[in-house]
Design an enzyme around this catalytic site. Structure first.
Site, PDB file in Angstrom:
ATOM      1  N   GLU A   1       0.725  -1.251  -0.196  1.00  0.00           N
ATOM      2  CA  GLU A   1      -0.031  -0.027  -0.123  1.00  0.00           C
ATOM      3  C   GLU A   1       0.997   1.256   0.070  1.00  0.00           C
ATOM      4  OE1 GLU A   1      -2.888  -0.262   3.072  1.00  0.00           O
ATOM      5  OE2 GLU A   1      -3.849  -1.930   2.096  1.00  0.00           O
TER       6      GLU A   1
ATOM      7  N   GLU B   1      -6.067  -7.798  -0.636  1.00  0.00           N
ATOM      8  CA  GLU B   1      -6.858  -7.509   0.603  1.00  0.00           C
ATOM      9  C   GLU B   1      -8.247  -7.073   0.460  1.00  0.00           C
ATOM     10  OE1 GLU B   1      -5.116  -4.743   3.570  1.00  0.00           O
ATOM     11  OE2 GLU B   1      -3.089  -5.437   3.129  1.00  0.00           O
TER      12      GLU B   1
END
Ligand code: IFM
Length: 442
Positions: free
Chosen positions: A167, A351
């Site tokens: 991320e 995710e």
């Protein structure tokens, strides 16, 4: 809609995900201090100033947790290797206990016929490197590549997949512009440099691992859909700017070798000298692209300084995080990634999941909203697959309740409930339902 494995293409990978600092217990096993320890110790940053020193004590309960993963019936497990556990100073000396732990983790997965999907950096910046400027310092790109080399040498022969950095938006914008994550800066120059250096570090790490013979190397991007809050040109521009900063900067850098103009209008004066000569490194070829997805945002124009937008609360049902539930945005992102950024690469949802205010009663945790959330997002995945997208897998965040960063232990994302006093693990209703679905192929 309910589903079984046969509703997905043959070989589709189901997985569960966690990260090192959130579950391991960073006070154990000789790990070095990270910038999250100092961020959490600073009043006002984290709920109750909680940190990851104990977390779920996964470091001590490895076998029990590996059995829970196996019991779930998934194919793969996504975990991260803490830089500060492996190299407490960030450079130089290795913590052999730390490497031994990851050996045991990887071997334990393989013994259980589970695929080890590693992420090298899920935010455990060693404090000594943070002291040198962390992601602001251009040398971090080399220090990180050295860390990648250590992991490649030690674990590379047994990893199923590797992504360098989890991320990039959180590592950079959330942490250096908004100040919500470590190192807690609110500084446009630091942000610009961090955003660029993270991508250069990603590219260097891929090259190092490729040279070491590792295969199945990818990048993991968190994406948030941006809709205009009103039907006006100004609101549309605000949403486009948000989308550029959050999503298109990182995907664009890696897959198009360019940064969006909406980001450059604010950050170009602050980027490091020679930034536009780094795209060959940043765009180092990958084998897959990973998308982390949770929600969408509504944006309107703000007269304040760049980036001239502010968030507006949306009307959709929300999770415990206050995030709107919007599975259609996942479908849109899968399609957009396949069409515009990585047409030749397999896509994984690395995710997806929700926080819910779960409570345990007589040993049971009824988390029906979580199952509904997962079902709706898996429907979105199936829709994209039915339209020809090469979507190869889906990882649930998270295996177990854990340290949710600045929210401390308050937000529960797990399929397995964790009592943070006793650290007892209790599979929730969603876990049991998934066992059933994943076991059935028709
Ligand atoms: O817990 C985090 C994780 O560390 C990164 N992705 C989002 C999750 C939920 O906020």
């Amino acid at each position: 809609m309910s589903w079984t494995r046969s509703d997905f293409p043959h070989g589709f990978q189901f997985g569960a995900a966690t990260s090192a600092y959130q579950i391991e217990g960073h006070g154990l096993g000789g790990a070095g201090l990270t910038h999250w320890d100092s961020f959490a110790a600073t009043p006002g940053n984290v709920v109750r100033a909680e940190d990851g020193r104990r977390a779920c004590e996964h470091y001590l309960r490895l076998d029990e947790d590996l059995d829970l993963i196996k019991g779930l019936g998934v194919d793969a497990y996504r975990f991260s290797t803490s830089w500060a556990r492996v190299m407490p100073e960030g450079r130089g000396a290795l913590n052999q206990q730390g490497l031994d732990f990851y050996d045991r983790l990887v071997d334990g997965l393989l013994e259980r016929d589970l695929k080890p999907a590693a992420t090298l950096y899920h935010w455990e910046m060693p404090q000594p490197l943070a002291d040198l400027g962390g992601w602001r310092n251009p040398d971090i790109t080399h220090w990180f590549a050295d860390f990648a080399q250590v992991i490649a040498d030690r674990l590379g022969d047994r990893l199923w997949s590797v992504a360098p950095i989890n991320e990039p938006w959180c590592v950079t914008w959330l942490s250096h512009f908004e100040g919500h994550h470590a190192p807690g800066l609110r500084d446009i120059r630091a942000t610009a440099r961090a955003m660029h250096h993270v991508l250069v570090a990603h590219g260097r790490a891929i090259s190092v691992m490729r040279a070491a013979g590792l295969k199945n190397l990818g990048g993991v991007f968190n994406l948030e859909w941006a809709d205009p809050a009103q039907d006006t040109a100004e609101a549309r521009a605000a949403a486009a700017r948000y989308d550029a900063i959050y999503n298109r900067f990182f995907l664009g850098g890696v897959f198009k070798g360019a940064y969006p103009s909406e980001v450059l209008e604010g950050l170009e004066p602050h980027l490091p000298k020679g930034w536009d000569g780094d795209f060959e490194t940043i765009s180092t070829p990958l084998d897959w692209v990973g998308l982390n997805f949770y929600t969408r945002k509504l944006l309107e124009h703000s007269d304040g300084p760049w980036p001239h937008y502010r968030e507006v609360e949306g009307p959709l049902p929300k999770t415990q995080m206050g995030w709107e539930i919007c599975p259609d945005a996942l479908y849109q992102f899968i399609k957009r990634t396949a069409l515009e950024y990585a047409p030749d690469l397999p896509i994984y949802i690395t995710e997806n999941g929700m926080a819910n205010a779960d409570e345990i009663h007589a040993g049971h945790v009824d988390d029906a909203p979580r199952l509904a959330y997962l079902d709706a997002h898996l429907d979105a995945c199936r829709k994209a697959i039915s339209e020809g997208v090469d979507l190869r897998g889906y990882f649930i965040w998270s295996l177990m309740d854990n340290y949710e960063w600045s929210f401390g232990y308050e937000k529960r994302f797990g399929l397995v409930h964790v009592d943070f006093e006793t650290l007892q693990r209790t599979p929730k209703a969603s876990y049991h339902a998934l066992v059933d679905r994943l076991a059935h192929s028709g």
